[in-house]
Design a protein around this motif. Structure first.
Motif, mmCIF file in Angstrom:
data_model
loop_
_atom_site.group_PDB
_atom_site.id
_atom_site.type_symbol
_atom_site.label_atom_id
_atom_site.label_comp_id
_atom_site.label_asym_id
_atom_site.label_seq_id
_atom_site.Cartn_x
_atom_site.Cartn_y
_atom_site.Cartn_z
ATOM 1 N N GLY A 158 -19.050 65.924 39.846
ATOM 2 C CA GLY A 158 -17.972 65.550 38.759
ATOM 3 C C GLY A 158 -18.367 67.480 38.145
ATOM 4 O O GLY A 158 -17.690 67.445 37.282
ATOM 5 N N ARG A 159 -19.950 67.825 38.173
ATOM 6 C CA ARG A 159 -19.676 69.339 37.616
ATOM 7 C C ARG A 159 -19.224 70.421 37.769
ATOM 8 O O ARG A 159 -19.269 71.380 37.565
ATOM 9 N N ARG A 160 -19.212 69.605 39.161
ATOM 10 C CA ARG A 160 -18.298 70.818 39.887
ATOM 11 C C ARG A 160 -16.510 71.075 40.038
ATOM 12 O O ARG A 160 -15.863 72.156 40.458
ATOM 13 N N LYS A 161 -16.593 69.408 39.877
ATOM 14 C CA LYS A 161 -14.806 69.416 39.910
ATOM 15 C C LYS A 161 -13.360 70.480 39.127
ATOM 16 O O LYS A 161 -14.085 70.730 37.718
ATOM 17 N N GLN A 162 -13.290 70.608 39.599
ATOM 18 C CA GLN A 162 -12.426 71.752 38.983
ATOM 19 C C GLN A 162 -11.278 71.386 37.795
ATOM 20 O O GLN A 162 -11.164 71.583 36.683
ATOM 21 N N ALA A 163 -10.522 70.058 38.743
ATOM 22 C CA ALA A 163 -9.359 69.435 37.368
ATOM 23 C C ALA A 163 -10.360 69.394 36.354
ATOM 24 O O ALA A 163 -9.824 69.457 34.921
ATOM 25 N N LEU A 164 -11.448 68.618 36.516
ATOM 26 C CA LEU A 164 -12.481 68.572 35.285
ATOM 27 C C LEU A 164 -13.477 69.354 34.387
ATOM 28 O O LEU A 164 -13.477 69.447 33.255
ATOM 29 N N LEU A 165 -13.677 69.970 35.153
ATOM 30 C CA LEU A 165 -13.757 71.732 33.899
ATOM 31 C C LEU A 165 -12.415 72.073 33.504
ATOM 32 O O LEU A 165 -13.175 72.779 32.484
ATOM 33 N N GLY A 166 -11.865 72.443 33.987
ATOM 34 C CA GLY A 166 -10.214 73.123 33.454
ATOM 35 C C GLY A 166 -10.413 72.122 31.834
ATOM 36 O O GLY A 166 -10.222 72.674 31.333
ATOM 37 N N ASP A 167 -10.059 70.641 32.296
ATOM 38 C CA ASP A 167 -9.768 69.605 31.490
ATOM 39 C C ASP A 167 -10.774 69.498 30.196
ATOM 40 O O ASP A 167 -10.806 70.076 28.814
ATOM 41 N N ALA A 168 -11.597 69.656 30.236
ATOM 42 C CA ALA A 168 -13.468 69.993 29.769
ATOM 43 C C ALA A 168 -13.016 71.371 28.691
ATOM 44 O O ALA A 168 -13.515 71.563 27.813
ATOM 45 N N MET A 169 -12.083 72.112 29.391
ATOM 46 C CA MET A 169 -12.363 73.829 28.434
ATOM 47 C C MET A 169 -11.574 73.996 27.789
ATOM 48 O O MET A 169 -11.548 74.611 26.224
ATOM 49 N N GLU A 170 -10.409 73.289 27.964
ATOM 50 C CA GLU A 170 -8.743 72.968 27.251
ATOM 51 C C GLU A 170 -10.180 72.683 25.792
ATOM 52 O O GLU A 170 -9.157 72.219 24.336
ATOM 53 N N ALA A 171 -10.453 71.134 26.419
ATOM 54 C CA ALA A 171 -11.278 70.471 24.995
ATOM 55 C C ALA A 171 -12.417 70.825 24.349
ATOM 56 O O ALA A 171 -12.605 71.140 22.830
ATOM 57 N N VAL A 172 -13.052 72.263 24.832
ATOM 58 C CA VAL A 172 -13.929 73.132 23.728
ATOM 59 C C VAL A 172 -13.308 74.212 23.097
ATOM 60 O O VAL A 172 -13.379 74.300 21.774
ATOM 61 N N ILE A 173 -11.495 74.277 24.069
ATOM 62 C CA ILE A 173 -11.376 74.995 22.904
ATOM 63 C C ILE A 173 -10.729 74.741 21.117
ATOM 64 O O ILE A 173 -10.548 74.716 20.411
ATOM 65 N N ALA A 174 -10.298 73.825 21.871
ATOM 66 C CA ALA A 174 -10.554 72.776 20.699
ATOM 67 C C ALA A 174 -11.004 72.490 19.807
ATOM 68 O O ALA A 174 -10.781 71.598 18.894
ATOM 69 N N ALA A 175 -12.005 72.167 19.781
ATOM 70 C CA ALA A 175 -13.587 71.479 19.771
ATOM 71 C C ALA A 175 -13.684 73.417 18.525
ATOM 72 O O ALA A 175 -13.793 72.198 16.644
ATOM 73 N N VAL A 176 -14.016 74.044 19.164
ATOM 74 C CA VAL A 176 -13.751 75.333 18.054
ATOM 75 C C VAL A 176 -13.232 75.286 17.029
ATOM 76 O O VAL A 176 -12.807 75.652 16.322
ATOM 77 N N TYR A 177 -11.363 75.275 17.955
ATOM 78 C CA TYR A 177 -9.658 75.662 16.336
ATOM 79 C C TYR A 177 -10.692 74.300 15.451
ATOM 80 O O TYR A 177 -10.027 74.647 14.365
ATOM 81 N N ARG A 178 -10.889 73.173 15.777
ATOM 82 C CA ARG A 178 -10.950 71.813 14.403
ATOM 83 C C ARG A 178 -11.854 72.455 13.870
ATOM 84 O O ARG A 178 -11.898 72.540 12.322
ATOM 85 N N ASP A 179 -13.056 73.043 14.027
ATOM 86 C CA ASP A 179 -13.889 73.201 13.269
ATOM 87 C C ASP A 179 -13.850 74.207 12.275
ATOM 88 O O ASP A 179 -14.557 74.665 11.569
ATOM 89 N N ALA A 180 -13.201 75.295 13.536
ATOM 90 C CA ALA A 180 -13.653 77.065 12.451
ATOM 91 C C ALA A 180 -12.264 77.650 12.242
ATOM 92 O O ALA A 180 -12.006 78.375 11.711
ATOM 93 N N GLY A 181 -11.264 76.313 12.643
ATOM 94 C CA GLY A 181 -10.135 77.415 13.014
ATOM 95 C C GLY A 181 -9.258 77.839 13.744
ATOM 96 O O GLY A 181 -9.535 78.718 14.587
#
Length: 226
Positions: free
Chosen positions: A109-132
């Motif tokens: 799972g740590r190498r799966k393209q779809a999983l990594l792409g989804d998590a990257m988008e989630a991290v972007i949202a986390a930064v957005y909600r944390d700091a705008g």
């Protein structure tokens, strides 16, 4: 909330210190270990996809004020597609920080393209909600970097371009032949050969047949144009 060593190390690689660390933990938590109380990254992924899209649309408009909508659309798609998000995730080793269930870990799972792409988008949202928005925008522009400037080449669909090259020379469309498949079932590696009726051919490997076809077409197009 106290972060694990892996999550703290990822926070350093990401370059954003979270005021609310729980947001980062959720962004890194796959549904295979999520729970009603802990949550997973799916809702953040939904939001992050939209934040990424807005940032990229604006960046493309600023980068080329004279571009038409028809020119901008494929560039936009190239920048926000899952393959690109996964490539960015690999560059910051997001996979090492993911919280996965045993089954996902066992199947790579740590190498799966779809999983990594989804998590990257989630991290972007986390930064957005944390700091705008400004913080999320700065993060995206920094991580995507030169991709925005070189997107014209990336946006070019190699299979379409190769077919147009063949048609211009009154040749039939290229053929794509499955040459081989290696690796385990959970992480196959496909080999595809692109062939022209003129006898020219090129091979490429990728984790999906679609990507292998595109890479083979790109390699063959580079060869015939050279």
């Amino acid at each position: 909330m106290k972060l694990s060593a892996e999550t703290r190390a990822f926070e350093d690689r990401l370059g954003h210190r979270f005021a609310d660390p729980a947001l980062l933990v959720r962004a890194l938590t796959h549904s295979s270990v999520g729970s009603p109380t802990r949550g997973d990254y799916q809702r953040l992924e939904f939001l992050g996809d939209r934040v990424l899209g807005l940032v990229m649309a604006e960046a493309l408009l600023e980068a080329d004020p004279d571009a038409t909508e028809g020119q901008l659309a494929p560039r936009f798609n190239a920048l926000v597609r899952k393959e690109t998000c996964a490539a960015v995730a690999r560059e910051i080793d997001l996979g090492a920080a993911l919280k996965l269930g045993r089954s996902e870990m066992m199947t790579g799972g740590r190498r799966k393209q779809a999983l990594l792409g989804d998590a990257m988008e989630a991290v972007i949202a986390a930064v957005y909600r944390d700091a705008g928005f400004a913080a999320a925008q700065a993060l995206i522009l920094r991580l995507w970097g030169g991709r925005i400037l070189s997107v014209e080449a990336d946006a070019r669909d190699a299979k379409t371009a190769l077919q147009e090259w063949a048609q211009a020379r009154k040749l039939p469309p290229p053929d794509y032949v499955d040459v081989g498949r290696d690796g385990p079932d959970h992480a196959p590696l496909f080999t595809v050969e692109a062939r022209l009726a003129s006898g020219q051919a090129a091979q490429a490997q990728a984790r999906s047949k679609r990507d292998a076809q595109q890479l083979a077409a790109k390699a063959l197009l580079a060869a015939v144009e050279a």
